[in-house]
Design an enzyme around this catalytic site. Structure first.
Site, PDB file in Angstrom:
ATOM      1  N   GLY A  79      10.584  -7.543 -29.758  1.00 38.26           N
ATOM      2  CA  GLY A  79       9.707  -7.206 -30.880  1.00 38.26           C
ATOM      3  C   GLY A  79       9.848  -8.061 -32.121  1.00 38.26           C
ATOM      4  CG  ASN A 122       5.775 -12.782 -32.184  1.00 36.65           C
ATOM      5  OD1 ASN A 122       5.371 -13.572 -33.031  1.00 36.65           O
ATOM      6  ND2 ASN A 122       6.359 -13.177 -31.058  1.00 36.65           N
ATOM      7  CG  MET A 145       6.306  -9.515 -21.042  1.00 33.80           C
ATOM      8  SD  MET A 145       5.416 -11.074 -21.344  1.00 33.80           S
ATOM      9  CE  MET A 145       6.614 -12.000 -22.253  1.00 33.80           C
ATOM     10  NE  ARG A 146       3.052  -2.724 -17.852  1.00 30.85           N
ATOM     11  CZ  ARG A 146       3.322  -2.426 -16.591  1.00 30.85           C
ATOM     12  NH1 ARG A 146       2.370  -2.278 -15.716  1.00 30.85           N
ATOM     13  NH2 ARG A 146       4.560  -2.248 -16.205  1.00 30.85           N
ATOM     14  CG  ASN A 186      -1.231 -12.528 -25.927  1.00 30.31           C
ATOM     15  OD1 ASN A 186      -0.223 -11.842 -26.184  1.00 30.31           O
ATOM     16  ND2 ASN A 186      -1.211 -13.473 -24.997  1.00 30.31           N
ATOM     17  CG  HIS A 241       0.910 -17.967 -24.184  1.00 32.61           C
ATOM     18  ND1 HIS A 241       1.420 -17.158 -23.188  1.00 32.61           N
ATOM     19  CD2 HIS A 241       1.031 -19.241 -23.726  1.00 32.61           C
ATOM     20  CE1 HIS A 241       1.817 -17.908 -22.176  1.00 32.61           C
ATOM     21  NE2 HIS A 241       1.594 -19.180 -22.474  1.00 32.61           N
TER      22      HIS A 241
HETATM   23  C1  GAR Z   1       7.134 -14.275 -27.537  1.00 28.01           C
HETATM   24  O1  GAR Z   1       7.663 -15.572 -27.412  1.00 28.01           O
HETATM   25  C2  GAR Z   1       5.687 -14.238 -27.113  1.00 28.01           C
HETATM   26  O2  GAR Z   1       4.975 -15.389 -27.477  1.00 28.01           O
HETATM   27  C3  GAR Z   1       5.822 -14.125 -25.615  1.00 28.01           C
HETATM   28  O3  GAR Z   1       6.868 -13.220 -25.427  1.00 28.01           O
HETATM   29  C4  GAR Z   1       7.782 -13.329 -26.520  1.00 28.01           C
HETATM   30  C5  GAR Z   1       8.006 -11.945 -27.096  1.00 28.01           C
HETATM   31  O4  GAR Z   1       8.989 -11.982 -28.084  1.00 28.01           O
HETATM   32  N1  GAR Z   1       4.611 -13.682 -25.007  1.00 28.01           N
HETATM   33  C6  GAR Z   1       4.178 -14.145 -23.832  1.00 28.01           C
HETATM   34  O5  GAR Z   1       4.784 -14.947 -23.157  1.00 28.01           O
HETATM   35  C7  GAR Z   1       2.829 -13.582 -23.399  1.00 28.01           C
HETATM   36  N2  GAR Z   1       2.272 -14.333 -22.330  1.00 28.01           N
HETATM   37  P1  GAR Z   1       9.096 -10.807 -29.146  1.00 28.01           P
HETATM   38  O6  GAR Z   1       9.175  -9.496 -28.329  1.00 28.01           O
HETATM   39  O7  GAR Z   1      10.384 -11.090 -29.848  1.00 28.01           O
HETATM   40  O8  GAR Z   1       7.904 -10.845 -30.032  1.00 28.01           O
END
Ligand code: GAR
Length: 202
Positions: free
Chosen positions: A12, A14, A90-91, A107, A109
């Site tokens: 979490g 982000n 992640m779904r 989203n 990425h």
């Molecule tokens: C982040 O790096 C985000 O960009 C990625 O998961 C991580 C979550 O980190 N998302 C993906 O890869 C989606 N395809 P966080 O839980 O610390 O925000």
């Protein structure tokens, strides 16, 4: 003032960047609910620390993706959600949520899309030998990580990088561009024109 919901699966960071941007006045919005598909996601603790409703919805309790998403949708509606942010969720989204929040779901990425969609994007890019990596905020549609792009930020790959050090520097940029993109959305400054997103000057 927009009601934001955040969907998460993990640590979490982000989500935290969005919370901080609201608390320091950069974003004129409120997060009304954080929903996780993982029970012990640290993101849920972060939400609670900031007085935000944190809800775990276990996909394992539902016979299909549709029934699971209907439950998520119920919680989103109950919290008056106007904008949904995927933050490390992640779904792959199904029809139920996609249709309910079409053009109102973003989203983040950790790659310069359309290169390296899917899982472990930073490692995919690093292993491919890219010299420039980065991150992307985009609208969510039926495609995997390929909806219209709102913002991107580049990160140069250094000679002594590992995929982990690169991922850390990409994450720093994620924490900047996600609040920036959300601000553009809540200020109604984004126009989707086919594949392109036009940004209206303030
Ligand atoms: C982040 O790096 C985000 O960009 C990625 O998961 C991580 C979550 O980190 N998302 C993906 O890869 C989606 N395809 P966080 O839980 O610390 O925000």
């Amino acid at each position: 003032m927009s009601n934001i919901a955040v969907l998460v699966s993990g640590r979490g960071s982000n989500l935290q960047a969005i919370i901080d941007s609201i608390e320091n006045g950069y974003l004129k919005s409120r997060i009304t609910v954080v929903i996780s598909d993982v029970g012990n996601a640290y993101a849920l603790e972060r939400a609670k620390k900031h007085g935000i409703d944190a809800v775990f919805i276990n996909p394992g309790n539902f016979a299909s993706k549709e029934l699971y998403e209907k439950e998520v949708l119920k919680v989103l509606k109950k919290h008056g959600s106007e904008l949904v942010l995927l933050a490390g969720y992640m779904r792959i989204l199904g029809k139920t949520l996609l249709e309910a929040f079409r053009d109102r779901m973003l989203n983040i990425h950790p790659a310069l899309l359309p290169a390296f969609p899917g899982l472990h994007a930073q490692k995919q890019a690093f292993d491919h030998g890219v010299k420039v990596a980065g991150c992307t905020v985009h609208f969510v549609d039926e495609t995997l990580d390929c909806g219209p792009i709102i913002l991107q930020r580049c990160v140069e790959v250094k000679e002594d990088d590992t995929s982990e050090t690169l991922a850390d520097r990409i994450l720093e940029q994620e924490h900047k561009i996600y609040p920036e993109a959300v601000k553009l959305f809540v200020e109604n400054r984004l126009r989707i024109e086919g594949r392109k997103v036009r940004i209206i000057e303030s």
